[in-house]
Motif scaffolding. Sequence first.
Motif, PDB file in Angstrom:
ATOM      1  N   PRO A 137       0.831  -1.206   0.000  1.00 63.87           N
ATOM      2  CA  PRO A 137       0.000   0.000   0.000  1.00 63.87           C
ATOM      3  C   PRO A 137       0.867   1.259   0.000  1.00 63.87           C
ATOM      4  O   PRO A 137       2.090   1.184   0.173  1.00 63.87           O
ATOM      5  CB  PRO A 137      -0.789  -0.129   1.308  1.00 63.87           C
ATOM      6  N   PRO A 138       0.257   2.433  -0.204  1.00 63.59           N
ATOM      7  CA  PRO A 138       1.037   3.678  -0.290  1.00 63.59           C
ATOM      8  C   PRO A 138       1.931   3.942   0.916  1.00 63.59           C
ATOM      9  O   PRO A 138       3.054   4.439   0.757  1.00 63.59           O
ATOM     10  CB  PRO A 138      -0.050   4.753  -0.431  1.00 63.59           C
ATOM     11  N   LEU A 139       1.466   3.623   2.123  1.00 61.23           N
ATOM     12  CA  LEU A 139       2.263   3.891   3.322  1.00 61.23           C
ATOM     13  C   LEU A 139       3.583   3.135   3.283  1.00 61.23           C
ATOM     14  O   LEU A 139       4.658   3.702   3.532  1.00 61.23           O
ATOM     15  CB  LEU A 139       1.470   3.507   4.578  1.00 61.23           C
ATOM     16  N   LEU A 140       3.519   1.855   2.955  1.00 63.68           N
ATOM     17  CA  LEU A 140       4.729   1.045   2.886  1.00 63.68           C
ATOM     18  C   LEU A 140       5.558   1.400   1.646  1.00 63.68           C
ATOM     19  O   LEU A 140       6.794   1.372   1.691  1.00 63.68           O
ATOM     20  CB  LEU A 140       4.358  -0.441   2.863  1.00 63.68           C
ATOM     21  N   ALA A 141       4.884   1.749   0.569  1.00 60.13           N
ATOM     22  CA  ALA A 141       5.603   2.140  -0.650  1.00 60.13           C
ATOM     23  C   ALA A 141       6.476   3.367  -0.411  1.00 60.13           C
ATOM     24  O   ALA A 141       7.586   3.466  -0.948  1.00 60.13           O
ATOM     25  CB  ALA A 141       4.608   2.412  -1.777  1.00 60.13           C
ATOM     26  N   SER A 142       5.992   4.292   0.410  1.00 61.81           N
ATOM     27  CA  SER A 142       6.796   5.490   0.684  1.00 61.81           C
ATOM     28  C   SER A 142       8.082   5.120   1.422  1.00 61.81           C
ATOM     29  O   SER A 142       9.138   5.719   1.181  1.00 61.81           O
ATOM     30  CB  SER A 142       5.979   6.493   1.493  1.00 61.81           C
TER      31      SER A 142
END
Length: 332
Positions: free
Chosen positions: A174-179
Motif C-alpha cells: 500500500p502507499p504507506l509502505l511504498a513510501s
Amino acid sequence: MIFGIAALVPALFFVVGVLRDRRRLANAVWLGVTLVFLLLWLVFGAAASDGWPAAAVAIGLVAVLLGLGLVLPVALIANGVLLVRREGFRPANLLSLLAGLAIFGVVLAFGFATAHTGPVVDVVIGSLLIVAAYVAFLFVSLLLYSIAYGSVGRRTGFDAIVVLGAGLIGDRVPPLLASRLDRAIHVYRREVDAGRAPLLVVSGGQGSDEAVSEAAAMREYLLRRDVPDDRIVPEDRATTTEENLRYSAKLLVDRGWNGRAVAVTNNFHVFRAAVLARRLKLRMQIIGAPTARYFLPSAFLREFVALLAQNPVTHTVTCGALVALHVALTLG
C-alpha cells in the motif's frame, strides 16, 4: 527575567542529553520545559511593559485559546471523519476524532466550572484540567522533538538499510509502505553512486489478512525497481517494530556485517522507532519517509499513546502527585 534564567537549566539538560544520545525520551521533556519557561518569560515580560507589547501578548493569548478550544477540535474531528472514510472503521483510525471530542469535553468542563463554583466542582474540574494540561505538554514536547529528530542526523555513509514493514493489502504494497521503500531506494542509489553497495533488509512477517509476508511483497517491489536481488535480505518473522529492529539486527550480525545501519520508516514513526532502537542497544539511525497529510494527525496520536505506554507508572505517579497537590490546596 527569572523565567529566562530558569530556562537555562532545562536547556542545559536538553543539550547534554542530545549530545549523549539523540534517541532519549527525556530530551523531548527537557525541550518542552525549556519552551514553557521561555514562553512565560515572553508573556510576563511583555505584560509588564506598556504599549503594543502588552496588547500583542493579550491578542496572541486570545487567538491561541480560541485556536485550541475551537479550531483544533473541529479540525481533529473533521480529520477523523476523513480518515475513517478513506482507511476504514478501525480503532487506530478513530484517534483524531476522539481527541477532538475530548478537547471539546475539556472546554465544556471549564465553562461549567466558571458557572458553578464550589469546592467539589473546583476539585473535579481542576483535576481534569491538570491531567489535560499534562497530556498536552507531553504531546507538544514529543511532537516538536520528533520533528527535530527526523530533520537532523546522518544522511549518507550507510552499509545496511533496514525497511520496517507495514500492513499489506492482500499481497500488494500500500502507499504507506511504498513510501518507506521509495525512501530506502533513494538512500540505496545514493550510496551506490558514492561507491558503496549496501544491503537492503526488508522486515515484516505475514498477518492473518495478508496473502504473503510483508518481506516477500517488499522484495518484489524492490526487484521491480531494479534493485539487485543479491543486495536484498528478507526478514519475514517480525510482527512489531521492536521485532523488526531486533530480528533485522541479528540477521545482519549473522551475515558477518559490522558496519553502519539505518532503518527507514514513516516520518511520524521515526522517534518511537529510535527510542526502541536505543532500548535494544542498537547503533542504528532512523530516518523517515513522507506520509499523506490526512493520515498524520491520527498517526502522531497513535505514536504518542505508544510512547506513553512505555512508562505508565511514571506518568500515573506524576499526574497523581499534581492532582493531589491541587486537591490539598483547594480544600486546605
